[in-house]
Design a protein around this motif. Structure first.
Motif, PDB file in Angstrom:
ATOM      1  N   TRP A  33      -7.296   6.372   0.965  1.00 19.09           N
ATOM      2  CA  TRP A  33      -5.968   5.871   0.700  1.00 19.09           C
ATOM      3  C   TRP A  33      -5.206   5.669   2.007  1.00 19.09           C
ATOM      4  O   TRP A  33      -5.285   6.493   2.914  1.00 19.09           O
ATOM      5  CB  TRP A  33      -5.217   6.861  -0.188  1.00 19.09           C
ATOM      6  CG  TRP A  33      -4.583   6.196  -1.355  1.00 19.09           C
ATOM      7  CD1 TRP A  33      -4.662   4.890  -1.699  1.00 19.09           C
ATOM      8  CD2 TRP A  33      -3.771   6.822  -2.339  1.00 19.09           C
ATOM      9  NE1 TRP A  33      -3.950   4.664  -2.856  1.00 19.09           N
ATOM     10  CE2 TRP A  33      -3.401   5.829  -3.254  1.00 19.09           C
ATOM     11  CE3 TRP A  33      -3.337   8.131  -2.540  1.00 19.09           C
ATOM     12  CZ2 TRP A  33      -2.583   6.098  -4.356  1.00 19.09           C
ATOM     13  CZ3 TRP A  33      -2.541   8.402  -3.628  1.00 19.09           C
ATOM     14  CH2 TRP A  33      -2.163   7.389  -4.532  1.00 19.09           C
ATOM     15  N   ALA A  34      -4.448   4.600   2.062  1.00 19.35           N
ATOM     16  CA  ALA A  34      -3.714   4.265   3.290  1.00 19.35           C
ATOM     17  C   ALA A  34      -2.286   4.790   3.230  1.00 19.35           C
ATOM     18  O   ALA A  34      -1.673   4.869   2.164  1.00 19.35           O
ATOM     19  CB  ALA A  34      -3.696   2.754   3.478  1.00 19.35           C
ATOM     20  N   LEU A  35      -1.777   5.149   4.408  1.00 19.49           N
ATOM     21  CA  LEU A  35      -0.360   5.480   4.521  1.00 19.49           C
ATOM     22  C   LEU A  35       0.474   4.203   4.372  1.00 19.49           C
ATOM     23  O   LEU A  35       1.552   4.211   3.789  1.00 19.49           O
ATOM     24  CB  LEU A  35      -0.109   6.128   5.896  1.00 19.49           C
ATOM     25  CG  LEU A  35       1.332   6.432   6.266  1.00 19.49           C
ATOM     26  CD1 LEU A  35       1.941   7.458   5.314  1.00 19.49           C
ATOM     27  CD2 LEU A  35       1.408   6.958   7.709  1.00 19.49           C
ATOM     28  N   GLU A  36      -0.073   3.130   4.904  1.00 21.75           N
ATOM     29  CA  GLU A  36       0.666   1.866   4.915  1.00 21.75           C
ATOM     30  C   GLU A  36       0.509   1.179   3.558  1.00 21.75           C
ATOM     31  O   GLU A  36      -0.491   0.525   3.293  1.00 21.75           O
ATOM     32  CB  GLU A  36       0.149   0.953   6.034  1.00 21.75           C
ATOM     33  CG  GLU A  36       0.335   1.525   7.430  1.00 21.75           C
ATOM     34  CD  GLU A  36      -0.763   2.494   7.849  1.00 21.75           C
ATOM     35  OE1 GLU A  36      -1.642   2.802   7.012  1.00 21.75           O
ATOM     36  OE2 GLU A  36      -0.756   2.961   9.001  1.00 21.75           O
ATOM     37  N   GLN A  37       1.480   1.379   2.702  1.00 22.45           N
ATOM     38  CA  GLN A  37       1.433   0.778   1.355  1.00 22.45           C
ATOM     39  C   GLN A  37       2.770   0.116   1.063  1.00 22.45           C
ATOM     40  O   GLN A  37       3.331   0.304  -0.018  1.00 22.45           O
ATOM     41  CB  GLN A  37       1.152   1.847   0.294  1.00 22.45           C
ATOM     42  CG  GLN A  37      -0.110   2.639   0.500  1.00 22.45           C
ATOM     43  CD  GLN A  37      -0.519   3.425  -0.738  1.00 22.45           C
ATOM     44  OE1 GLN A  37      -0.029   3.196  -1.825  1.00 22.45           O
ATOM     45  NE2 GLN A  37      -1.424   4.366  -0.559  1.00 22.45           N
ATOM     46  N   SER A  38       3.261  -0.646   2.019  1.00 25.11           N
ATOM     47  CA  SER A  38       4.621  -1.165   1.879  1.00 25.11           C
ATOM     48  C   SER A  38       4.772  -2.071   0.665  1.00 25.11           C
ATOM     49  O   SER A  38       5.868  -2.219   0.121  1.00 25.11           O
ATOM     50  CB  SER A  38       5.020  -1.908   3.147  1.00 25.11           C
ATOM     51  OG  SER A  38       4.086  -2.933   3.401  1.00 25.11           O
ATOM     52  N   SER A  39       3.662  -2.652   0.220  1.00 27.22           N
ATOM     53  CA  SER A  39       3.785  -3.559  -0.927  1.00 27.22           C
ATOM     54  C   SER A  39       3.704  -2.806  -2.254  1.00 27.22           C
ATOM     55  O   SER A  39       3.922  -3.384  -3.309  1.00 27.22           O
ATOM     56  CB  SER A  39       2.685  -4.619  -0.857  1.00 27.22           C
ATOM     57  OG  SER A  39       1.421  -3.990  -0.918  1.00 27.22           O
TER      58      SER A  39
END
Lengths: 127, 348
Positions: B213-219
């Motif tokens: 899982w990514a930290l970067e999930q802005s969407s």
């Protein structure tokens, strides 16, 4: 658990991995069942080079199957030998170890097999 | 609002445990940190999956496209391991390879076994697509030819029982982010790399595909992004049949198998939380405000930041073949140094 699977499993204890005694694991109090699986000759021929033949010979004998030849057949030999294909299919794909134990020849630890599922979780002192 | 809780410092968050290991490099301290990390994962990972297994499994049936194409690209007769296979949705997907799935959760493995036995029974049968039912739609049967042979075992990702260098490929999808220290995550990758064949002159070694899982999930609606807290407890709301029916569709769709196609594409999404679910840290219960008494289970996650997965592969002695980002996840394909280039040392 298929006999084929046993050919890819060893002891989960880290210090056993380096020892040749940890592979293959030895079935104990084994209850076998037979699955009805469609014979797929091409799959067997393709899997053959991935199989550790010596380990398979050991497992086969320990489970009471007839002794396998010392050397594995070549792909061409296997393809042309219907009996060998069928025998290997029965041994590798259809025979299921349903209940019993798998014993490491190095540390002696016994892994339980229940309802066809082997459990490799270690007690904390062996992790 | 992010459906998650930051772990209080009293718990062995990744950074706390890593710091302990770094500052006091004595064996005793490391061992103690390791034991704490293990106990922590027992509560916030293993215990949770045991408890939610059937519910979790019912929401996990769609293979990720990139994982599916990795599996389909394997040559006929290849042998592969799926470490942390859960309900076994990837087993049998490629009819020409043999796969062994392992998982820490006996309940998930029992589900995986009945599923793979069912697929095998339908092997070659024209009726299998119907007989499999909607719950397993999209697995195994694609491209015809039935399901490939497979097996499942119960095993810990940090004590794998696989014969070394025996596999053509390994996949490990949505697993390593559940390990609570960086040392343990890197050790997990090291063990995956030990499973695959070493490369030789002119012949590439076996490949390991890892998804986290990514930290970067802005969407995504979860609101996590760059610079945020990486170590989180994410709630899983175990909805009863009754309360599922009573809820508004919008709130339940993440866990609702009928509506999962829309929201469950990534394959590893936590349930949408009603807010109250984020309040509790107890793994057993804290969800009084949701439905009647839907238990809320808190799963630990380490959210990977950009580049971190590749760093962990290198630290584990591997090399990165390719890597990327797909739907809130980082992925990497890793392999071992070819023989003759100095084997990575397996000091464990």
């Amino acid at each position: 658990m298929k006999v084929l699977t046993l050919n890819f499993l060893t002891c989960a204890v880290k210090t056993c991995k380096a020892s040749s005694d940890s592979f293959p694991l030895h079935p104990k109090d084994a209850e076998l069942a037979s699955d009805d699986v469609e014979l797929n000759p091409q799959l067997l021929v393709n899997l053959l080079p991935r199989i550790d033949w010596n380990a398979l010979r050991t497992t086969s004998t320990e489970l009471g199957f007839p002794q396998l030849p010392e050397q594995p057949p070549t792909a061409e030999e296997l393809q042309a030998d219907e009996k060998m294909l069928k025998d290997l299919h029965t041994l590798l794909m259809e025979t299921q170890l349903m209940e019993g134990k798998l014993v490491c020849g190095h540390c002696g630890h016994e892994y339980a097999v229940r309802e066809g599922i082997a459990n490799f979780l270690l007690p904390s002192h062996l992790v | 609002m992010a459906a998650s809780s930051t772990i209080p410092s009293a718990l062995p968050s990744s950074s706390a445990a890593d710091d302990v290991a770094k500052l006091t490099a004595t064996a005793a301290a490391t061992e103690e940190a390791e034991a704490r990390a293990e106990a922590y994962e027992r509560t916030h990972v293993h215990g949770v999956y045991e408890a939610i297994a059937p519910h979790f499994s019912a929401t996990r049936y769609k293979p990720w496209p990139a994982v599916a194409s990795f599996l389909r690209a394997q040559p006929p007769g290849a042998v592969g391991f799926d470490v942390g296979c859960g309900n076994g949705k990837y087993l049998g997907l490629n009819p020409t390879v043999f796969m062994v799935g392992s998982d820490r959760s006996p309940s998930l493995i029992a589900l995986a076994r009945s599923r793979t036995k069912q697929l095998q029974r339908h092997q070659g049968s024209k009726a299998r697509d119907q007989a499999d039912g909607a719950a397993w739609e999209g697995t195994g049967g694609e491209g015809g030819g039935g399901a490939g042979p497979s097996e499942v075992i119960v095993a810990d990702g940090l004590s794998l029982p696989f014969r070394e260098c025996a596999a053509d490929f390994v996949i490990c999808v949505a697993v390593i982010h559940h390990m609570s220290t960086r040392a343990r995550r890197q050790e997990a990758i090291r063990q995956l790399l030990q499973c695959v064949k070493a490369g030789e002159a002119g012949q590439p070694g076996g490949q390991v595909l890892v998804y986290v899982w990514a930290l970067e999930q802005s969407s995504s609606r979860r609101g996590w992004d760059e610079g945020g807290e990486q170590d989180l407890l994410v709630p899983w709301v175990l909805k009863s049949q009754q309360s599922q029916q009573a809820k508004a569709p919008k709130e339940t769709r993440d866990q609702d198998t009928a509506g999962a196609a829309a929201s469950n594409k990534s394959g590893e999404e936590p349930p949408a939380s009603g807010g109250a679910a984020a309040a509790g840290l107890d793994a057993t219960q804290s969800g009084a405000a949701i439905g009647q008494a839907d238990p809320v289970f808190q799963r630990y996650y380490h959210l990977y930041r950009k580049g971190e997965l590749e760093e962990d592969v290198l630290a584990a002695g591997g090399i990165v073949v390719s890597s990327g980002y797909e739907r809130d996840n980082w992925w990497v394909v890793a392999t071992n140094e070819p023989l003759g280039h100095g084997q990575p040392e397996a000091e464990i």
